[in-house]
Write a protein that holds these residues in place. Sequence first.
Motif, PDB file in Angstrom:
ATOM      1  N   ALA A  88      -0.357  -2.941  -1.985  1.00  0.00           N
ATOM      2  CA  ALA A  88      -0.402  -4.399  -1.997  1.00  0.00           C
ATOM      3  C   ALA A  88      -0.747  -4.932  -0.613  1.00  0.00           C
ATOM      4  O   ALA A  88      -1.558  -5.836  -0.465  1.00  0.00           O
ATOM      5  N   HIS A  89      -0.141  -4.354   0.425  1.00  0.00           N
ATOM      6  CA  HIS A  89      -0.444  -4.804   1.777  1.00  0.00           C
ATOM      7  C   HIS A  89      -1.856  -4.408   2.186  1.00  0.00           C
ATOM      8  O   HIS A  89      -2.566  -5.167   2.848  1.00  0.00           O
ATOM      9  N   ALA A  90      -2.274  -3.196   1.780  1.00  0.00           N
ATOM     10  CA  ALA A  90      -3.612  -2.740   2.132  1.00  0.00           C
ATOM     11  C   ALA A  90      -4.676  -3.621   1.501  1.00  0.00           C
ATOM     12  O   ALA A  90      -5.685  -3.956   2.127  1.00  0.00           O
ATOM     13  N   ALA A  91      -4.464  -4.016   0.225  1.00  0.00           N
ATOM     14  CA  ALA A  91      -5.446  -4.834  -0.480  1.00  0.00           C
ATOM     15  C   ALA A  91      -5.642  -6.177   0.203  1.00  0.00           C
ATOM     16  O   ALA A  91      -6.721  -6.761   0.148  1.00  0.00           O
ATOM     17  N   LEU A  92      -4.608  -6.670   0.866  1.00  0.00           N
ATOM     18  CA  LEU A  92      -4.695  -7.949   1.563  1.00  0.00           C
ATOM     19  C   LEU A  92      -5.017  -7.784   3.046  1.00  0.00           C
ATOM     20  O   LEU A  92      -5.042  -8.755   3.796  1.00  0.00           O
ATOM     21  N   GLY A  93      -5.230  -6.533   3.480  1.00  0.00           N
ATOM     22  CA  GLY A  93      -5.532  -6.290   4.877  1.00  0.00           C
ATOM     23  C   GLY A  93      -4.343  -6.509   5.794  1.00  0.00           C
ATOM     24  O   GLY A  93      -4.504  -6.860   6.963  1.00  0.00           O
ATOM     25  N   LEU A  94      -3.135  -6.295   5.257  1.00  0.00           N
ATOM     26  CA  LEU A  94      -1.932  -6.612   6.032  1.00  0.00           C
ATOM     27  C   LEU A  94      -1.107  -5.384   6.397  1.00  0.00           C
ATOM     28  O   LEU A  94       0.037  -5.519   6.836  1.00  0.00           O
ATOM     29  N   ASP A  95      -1.654  -4.171   6.222  1.00  0.00           N
ATOM     30  CA  ASP A  95      -0.891  -2.970   6.555  1.00  0.00           C
ATOM     31  C   ASP A  95      -0.464  -2.970   8.024  1.00  0.00           C
ATOM     32  O   ASP A  95       0.704  -2.728   8.350  1.00  0.00           O
ATOM     33  N   ALA A  96      -1.420  -3.221   8.922  1.00  0.00           N
ATOM     34  CA  ALA A  96      -1.106  -3.206  10.353  1.00  0.00           C
ATOM     35  C   ALA A  96      -0.126  -4.321  10.707  1.00  0.00           C
ATOM     36  O   ALA A  96       0.803  -4.125  11.499  1.00  0.00           O
ATOM     37  N   ALA A  97      -0.327  -5.505  10.105  1.00  0.00           N
ATOM     38  CA  ALA A  97       0.565  -6.636  10.387  1.00  0.00           C
ATOM     39  C   ALA A  97       1.977  -6.347   9.909  1.00  0.00           C
ATOM     40  O   ALA A  97       2.955  -6.718  10.570  1.00  0.00           O
TER      41      ALA A  97
END
Length: 326
Positions: A88-97
């Motif tokens: 879910a985080h990866a799909a939104l580009g939020l893994d690093a955040a």
Amino acid sequence: MKSDRLLSILLLLQTRGRVRARELAERLEVSVRTIYRDVEALSASGVPVYAERGRHGGIELLAGFRTDVTGLTADESRALFVLAAQGAHAALGLDAALGSALRKVMAALPVPHRPAAEATSRRILVDATRWKGGPQAAVDLDTLHDAVFSDRRLRLCYRHSGDTEPHMYTVDPYGLVSKAGVWYLVADRRGRPRLFRADRVRAATLLTDPVRRRPGVELADAWEVLRREVEERPGGVEVTVRVRREHADMFRRLAAAALVAPPEEDGDGAWVTARLSYRVLREVRALLVFADRLEVLTPPQAREELARAAASVMELYRRRAAGAGR
């Protein structure tokens, strides 16, 4: 507890800015008078908080004041580190955040709580995807994400399940929902809530027009209506089957979406019975996967549908075999 409520007020004011006393009272399930007493207690403890009465009044912190999260309890600290599906985080580009945010939270936690929070992140994992769900189509959430956060209308080229050609829709997005590993766009179309699977969006164009949501309706409200429609939709065909006992567990897993109730004893030690519900008769063909490990008992139309499907498969392979022998 009062200390928890004071911390909740402090964090709400820090994230929301000016908040009306009545709204704080409703969120914390106390009276407005209690909120004002809590504000006085915060002020007495050195927190620069003040209240303004009147139509445009509210409770607010002095500009620039910040606090940390050292008031978290041990359980609250652990809860922050129970991560949802990483996809879910990866799909939104939020893994690093996400990783950066959790490191900051860890640094701000009270020292006694840090080991438990760190252990939770290593010992608990929530994976929202289903077993054997099959390959997932690539999903481009960028335009949908932009529409949701820029409050603009969206033009969708969308293919419904079972359709060969896509349809064009202009929608007013509320937000994105990840359900069991599948992303959905929740949006109004012509003033009514609609659900769009992100992996069926063939193209999406962000329009210049501002979004036209229904007043007072939030994402959670629209999602609840749509969720109930899906889960409470009555089935068109109820089917009773019996399944060989040794395959009952596999049957529960593969037929879970259609099961009305768990399999029950039928008096024969070798079999269990179950009831399933399908929207249309043709959907019972999914039961062919169980071959002779399952028998449809009622209705007769379901038995006939399976027999036709099996005969069609047999005819296909008979023709192929005949062609190969020439």
